[in-house]
Design a protein around this motif. Sequence first.
Motif, PDB file in Angstrom:
ATOM      1  N   PHE A  22      41.530  54.997  67.034  1.00  0.00           N
ATOM      2  CA  PHE A  22      41.285  55.691  65.539  1.00  0.00           C
ATOM      3  C   PHE A  22      40.487  56.960  65.168  1.00  0.00           C
ATOM      4  N   ILE A  23      39.487  57.009  66.160  1.00  0.00           N
ATOM      5  CA  ILE A  23      38.682  58.426  65.888  1.00  0.00           C
ATOM      6  C   ILE A  23      39.537  59.573  66.164  1.00  0.00           C
ATOM      7  N   GLN A  24      40.481  59.558  67.119  1.00  0.00           N
ATOM      8  CA  GLN A  24      41.099  60.637  67.360  1.00  0.00           C
ATOM      9  C   GLN A  24      42.083  60.860  66.110  1.00  0.00           C
ATOM     10  N   ARG A  25      42.806  59.739  65.636  1.00  0.00           N
ATOM     11  CA  ARG A  25      43.735  59.983  64.605  1.00  0.00           C
ATOM     12  C   ARG A  25      42.960  60.233  63.274  1.00  0.00           C
ATOM     13  N   LEU A  26      41.791  59.989  63.189  1.00  0.00           N
ATOM     14  CA  LEU A  26      41.195  60.217  61.860  1.00  0.00           C
ATOM     15  C   LEU A  26      40.657  61.809  61.976  1.00  0.00           C
ATOM     16  N   TRP A  27      40.414  62.382  63.162  1.00  0.00           N
ATOM     17  CA  TRP A  27      39.984  63.672  63.506  1.00  0.00           C
ATOM     18  C   TRP A  27      41.197  64.511  63.119  1.00  0.00           C
ATOM     19  N   ALA A  28      42.343  64.102  63.552  1.00  0.00           N
ATOM     20  CA  ALA A  28      43.656  64.908  63.489  1.00  0.00           C
ATOM     21  C   ALA A  28      43.902  64.735  61.769  1.00  0.00           C
ATOM     22  N   TYR A  29      43.930  63.537  61.172  1.00  0.00           N
ATOM     23  CA  TYR A  29      43.978  63.560  59.771  1.00  0.00           C
ATOM     24  C   TYR A  29      43.233  64.533  58.926  1.00  0.00           C
ATOM     25  N   LEU A  30      41.954  64.502  59.143  1.00  0.00           N
ATOM     26  CA  LEU A  30      40.987  65.153  58.418  1.00  0.00           C
ATOM     27  C   LEU A  30      41.244  66.595  58.763  1.00  0.00           C
ATOM     28  N   THR A  31      41.493  66.980  60.064  1.00  0.00           N
ATOM     29  CA  THR A  31      41.792  68.262  60.307  1.00  0.00           C
ATOM     30  C   THR A  31      42.889  68.965  59.637  1.00  0.00           C
ATOM     31  N   VAL A  32      44.172  68.071  59.720  1.00  0.00           N
ATOM     32  CA  VAL A  32      45.177  68.735  59.104  1.00  0.00           C
ATOM     33  C   VAL A  32      45.057  68.877  57.447  1.00  0.00           C
ATOM     34  N   LYS A  33      44.482  67.704  56.846  1.00  0.00           N
ATOM     35  CA  LYS A  33      44.157  67.915  55.421  1.00  0.00           C
ATOM     36  C   LYS A  33      43.149  69.101  55.072  1.00  0.00           C
ATOM     37  N   GLN A  34      42.409  69.459  55.865  1.00  0.00           N
ATOM     38  CA  GLN A  34      41.520  70.570  55.682  1.00  0.00           C
ATOM     39  C   GLN A  34      42.068  71.941  55.902  1.00  0.00           C
ATOM     40  N   LEU A  35      43.167  72.033  57.108  1.00  0.00           N
ATOM     41  CA  LEU A  35      43.849  72.993  57.170  1.00  0.00           C
ATOM     42  C   LEU A  35      44.727  73.424  56.208  1.00  0.00           C
ATOM     43  N   LEU A  36      45.315  72.542  55.632  1.00  0.00           N
ATOM     44  CA  LEU A  36      46.322  72.389  54.596  1.00  0.00           C
ATOM     45  C   LEU A  36      45.583  73.024  53.337  1.00  0.00           C
ATOM     46  N   ASP A  37      44.352  72.587  52.796  1.00  0.00           N
ATOM     47  CA  ASP A  37      43.459  73.259  52.016  1.00  0.00           C
ATOM     48  C   ASP A  37      43.123  74.762  52.235  1.00  0.00           C
ATOM     49  N   ARG A  38      42.930  74.937  53.319  1.00  0.00           N
ATOM     50  CA  ARG A  38      42.369  76.289  53.712  1.00  0.00           C
ATOM     51  C   ARG A  38      43.399  77.423  53.529  1.00  0.00           C
ATOM     52  N   GLN A  39      44.702  76.980  54.148  1.00  0.00           N
ATOM     53  CA  GLN A  39      45.539  78.081  54.115  1.00  0.00           C
ATOM     54  C   GLN A  39      45.865  78.603  52.593  1.00  0.00           C
ATOM     55  N   LEU A  40      45.509  77.575  51.770  1.00  0.00           N
ATOM     56  CA  LEU A  40      45.858  77.958  50.221  1.00  0.00           C
ATOM     57  C   LEU A  40      44.962  79.185  49.846  1.00  0.00           C
ATOM     58  N   THR A  41      43.988  79.016  50.542  1.00  0.00           N
ATOM     59  CA  THR A  41      42.784  80.421  50.104  1.00  0.00           C
ATOM     60  C   THR A  41      43.117  81.685  50.748  1.00  0.00           C
ATOM     61  N   LEU A  42      43.838  81.534  51.857  1.00  0.00           N
ATOM     62  CA  LEU A  42      43.909  82.785  52.910  1.00  0.00           C
ATOM     63  C   LEU A  42      45.082  83.660  52.445  1.00  0.00           C
ATOM     64  N   SER A  43      45.140  84.608  53.002  1.00  0.00           N
ATOM     65  CA  SER A  43      46.113  85.765  52.876  1.00  0.00           C
ATOM     66  C   SER A  43      46.954  85.857  54.202  1.00  0.00           C
ATOM     67  N   ASP A  44      48.073  86.347  53.976  1.00  0.00           N
ATOM     68  CA  ASP A  44      49.218  86.321  55.186  1.00  0.00           C
ATOM     69  C   ASP A  44      48.679  85.911  56.575  1.00  0.00           C
ATOM     70  N   HIS A  45      48.191  86.877  57.211  1.00  0.00           N
ATOM     71  CA  HIS A  45      48.098  86.586  58.783  1.00  0.00           C
ATOM     72  C   HIS A  45      47.381  85.356  59.121  1.00  0.00           C
ATOM     73  N   GLU A  46      46.279  85.232  58.432  1.00  0.00           N
ATOM     74  CA  GLU A  46      45.132  84.105  58.898  1.00  0.00           C
ATOM     75  C   GLU A  46      46.112  82.702  58.386  1.00  0.00           C
ATOM     76  N   LYS A  47      46.460  82.940  57.255  1.00  0.00           N
ATOM     77  CA  LYS A  47      47.433  81.569  56.624  1.00  0.00           C
ATOM     78  C   LYS A  47      48.546  81.248  57.571  1.00  0.00           C
ATOM     79  N   GLU A  48      48.994  82.031  58.278  1.00  0.00           N
ATOM     80  CA  GLU A  48      50.192  81.933  59.282  1.00  0.00           C
ATOM     81  C   GLU A  48      49.649  80.990  60.426  1.00  0.00           C
ATOM     82  N   MET A  49      48.087  81.662  60.769  1.00  0.00           N
ATOM     83  CA  MET A  49      47.619  80.805  61.885  1.00  0.00           C
ATOM     84  C   MET A  49      47.178  79.525  61.432  1.00  0.00           C
ATOM     85  N   VAL A  50      46.659  79.427  60.420  1.00  0.00           N
ATOM     86  CA  VAL A  50      45.998  78.100  60.003  1.00  0.00           C
ATOM     87  C   VAL A  50      47.309  76.949  59.968  1.00  0.00           C
ATOM     88  N   ARG A  51      48.299  77.672  59.170  1.00  0.00           N
ATOM     89  CA  ARG A  51      49.721  76.734  58.960  1.00  0.00           C
ATOM     90  C   ARG A  51      50.158  76.301  60.470  1.00  0.00           C
TER      91      ARG A  51
END
Length: 779
Positions: free
Chosen positions: A521-550
């Motif tokens: 569950f720790i690994q899945r929790l890590w994946a869940y949290l990472t995906v949530k935060q990456l999705l939030d972060r990509q909102l604030t980024l511009s093109d190139h970085e956004k693509e990497m994060v996505r």
Amino acid sequence: MDRFPVRLILLCFISFCEQDVDIYSFHINSTVTSRYAITVITSRVANRLNSSKEIHFQVKIPKNAFISKFKLTTEGKTYDGVVKQKEEAQQQYSQAVSRGESAGMVSSVGRTLEDFKTSVTVAAFSKVTFELTYEELLKRRLGKYQLLINAQPMQPVADYKIDVYIQESPGISFLKVEGELATHELGSAQTTTIFDKEHMMVNFYPTREQQTMCKRCSENGLSGDLLIIYDVIRPKPSGELQASNGYFVHYFAPTDIQRIPKNVVFVIDKSGSMRGQKIIQTRLAMLKILGDLTGDDYFGLITFDSQVQDWKPELLQATERNLDEAKTFVNMIKARGGTDIDSAVLAGVEVINSHPRQGSASILILLTDGDPTAGETNPESIQASVKSAIQGKFPLYCLGFGFDVSFNFLEKMALENNGVARRIYEDSDADLQLQGFFEEIATPLLTDVQMNYVGAENVTQASFTQYYNGSEIVVAGQITDNSLETFQTEVIAISKHNNVTYQDSVSIIDFTDVLPEDENFIQRLWAYLTVKQLLDRQLTLSDHEKEMVRKKALYLSLKYKFVTPLTSMVVTKPQEEQTQVAHKPSEEESNDNPIQRPIQNPNTKTNTKCQFSLSPPAGGVRFIISAQPKPICYDMPADHKLRLLQDSSSNFSMNGELSSNGFNLIFLHYKTDHLMLSTKEIHYYDGQNMRQTGKKETVLSLNLLQNNQMDVTMGTVCVGVLRHEKDGDTFLWPVVKQPPSNITATDYQNSSTPTVQCWLVPFQFALQGELSDFKVLQL
Ligand SMILES: *[C@@H]1O[C@H](CO)[C@@H](O)[C@H](O)[C@H]1NC(C)=O
Ligand SMILES: *[C@@H]1O[C@H](CO)[C@@H](O)[C@H](O)[C@H]1NC(C)=O
Ligand SMILES: *[C@@H]1O[C@H](CO)[C@@H](O)[C@H](O)[C@H]1NC(C)=O
Ligand SMILES: *[C@@H]1O[C@H](CO)[C@@H](O)[C@H](O)[C@H]1NC(C)=O
Ligand SMILES: *[C@@H]1O[C@H](CO)[C@@H](O)[C@H](O)[C@H]1NC(C)=O
Ligand SMILES: *[C@@H]1O[C@H](CO)[C@@H](O)[C@H](O)[C@H]1NC(C)=O
Ligand SMILES: *[C@@H]1O[C@H](CO)[C@@H](O)[C@H](O)[C@H]1NC(C)=O
Ligand SMILES: *[C@@H]1O[C@H](CO)[C@@H](O)[C@H](O)[C@H]1NC(C)=O
């Protein structure tokens, strides 16, 4: 000849009653391990017709959750949902549409839940099993976690079960069950079992009869939410650190810290669109929020339409006089004009920046219901100037009121400035939503929190501008240094008076041989949290970085089979039926989502036949004392809190609150331990100093017996608690099984003068009078 007509009637009756589509089993099984909840909904349906029939499966899941599995089994074959990149899934979907098939997209957004629905054609006299799994990390808000389970099978079900199993390793401090399904009348369907402090279980097994005979149900069965609410004990201020199989998770929520005074500035939209209910509710909420400020807080108020109106150009201390003045100002707020968000927010930043205060936490809150229409109206320009004005120094929280607001715009602006955006739903409780949000951030305890982990990589967000009482910081990551035997953390933060450091370490347990990867569950929790935060972060980024994060978020979504905004689940169905695609709707999509209105649910029809009436007016409750030769009884008026038992020699006491038929609340106190029992829930308070786990003192043992009975042992006292039902009212009745002390008397009424155990009570109680009533001057 009599028999024939009778049989005929019986046949008619059966064909009338038996449903063509019979949901014969409906199970929800939720397992929560250290706040990570995995829920499986299983619905088994039979087609009782002699022709094939389309069978629907429709459930609601929490918005925060990711679907991670879907299975459909019929005629011995299983069809698994496959998670694919959204574009790829979309293509399959478009092909299906171009073939003229109605492969409906499967979700819509509500306030807390989103829909999942699908259907399949099932052959005559065949069965189908639907199984949906979703996962979520429960977020701590206002001092508690809440697991929301929605259940509406759409018809009464013979085998209906909700099982929730919670495991929290330092221990659960309280647990209660609320929601529409946790009513008195369904009380006997629900049980809470406490195995020990760390393991608890809630079961909800309504009978078929209960599913049709309650306020929330009709001939279409039961529908509603079950809320499992709990919190955990926190023996260590440094938090709870767990590591296994190369992953760690750290839960950090210290409470024993002084609050930091706030500088809070409210920027409130009073443009024309706020007219009516919205501005009334905003005023209501603001009055309450102002009332909750503390004397050492400072505050500012800015209202805006096409123009910005500072109440005062500076931060003012929350003294009674200033608050009264502010309340008068709030009461006069009227809605009119355009929406100049840019100038208003910048004015708010200016108020905070120009009044720096040592040892305080600054917070800027924007409340708006629309897009910028006056002053600077370009969203990107506004975001850029707000970001450069705040410079990461304090968080900006954006509250979007209603659905005319561009939520993406607010969300991006909040995320760029260490805050969050929240939607306030236009509803009768909008003022409470506003207050609730403010309460969450009302008590800053730490600022500039930096969480450090040695030998770890791919760590989720580890620095936080502020930490509020009642919330929790959760950080997870991969342990990449294989040579470590113990894993260490260090938290550095600023508290009210000084810099603080928390340290902790945990030995690394390696379950590699025992646990398959997807069960960690720790690994899945890590994946869940990472995906949530990456999705939030990509909102604030511009093109190139956004693509990497996505790309990263997509990779993890596919690997862990999460249905996220970047992926979709393709469900291929038997016999060349159309393919269906489930995707995750975003908060913004609900903006123009035509399916905003709740789907017509036949279950919500009220059935007047089943209306439930409360028990007759209370005259009092009759108590019995066992005595020879006949028991003694007496009446006690209802609605009183009573002391039922007290033993000062062992510091044990039991109090109860009497309702119309029996007790609705019973409190047991033993030294520093307190146990609260109601007909629905059991709270356990472990005193002020949390006990270390491991050396569990056996102060408390709870035994759930059958037939609504439970035994509680605290110290040497054992109390049995029975749950009874009368006139639709559920109540408790305590029975002392092992009395607190060993008091005896000699029974001189018996010629053999035996010694008997007895209760010692004040003689006034036994004699129903004062000593003077019995004294005589002369014999
Ligand atoms: C619920 O799910 C858990 C985890 O998959 C499993 O161990 C447990 O047996 C299930 N409980 C029931 C009642 O099916
Ligand atoms: C199905 O049952 C109905 C009566 O319930 C009957 O009229 C019909 O002929 C049956 N159809 C088939 C294909 O057996
Ligand atoms: C934080 O919340 C807890 C209850 O959850 C409370 O006991 C404590 O006093 C609060 N701390 C402060 C500083 O308000
Ligand atoms: C984790 O970190 C390592 C090393 O920095 C990197 O190579 C790898 O791609 C990362 N994994 C994920 C899933 O981000
Ligand atoms: C806290 O730490 C910061 C640097 O992280 C330092 O500038 C500041 O002086 C410290 N404050 C106290 C009270 O020690
Ligand atoms: C009962 O409580 C009192 C005060 O809280 C304490 O002094 C005393 O030692 C306690 N007695 C027992 C038996 O724990
Ligand atoms: C109470 O006293 C009786 C006899 O005096 C004895 O048999 C019994 O074990 C005692 N109970 C406790 C709990 O001490
Ligand atoms: C008197 O005491 C004896 C011994 O305890 C007991 O067996 C008997 O039933 C008692 N008689 C009455 C009338 O209570």
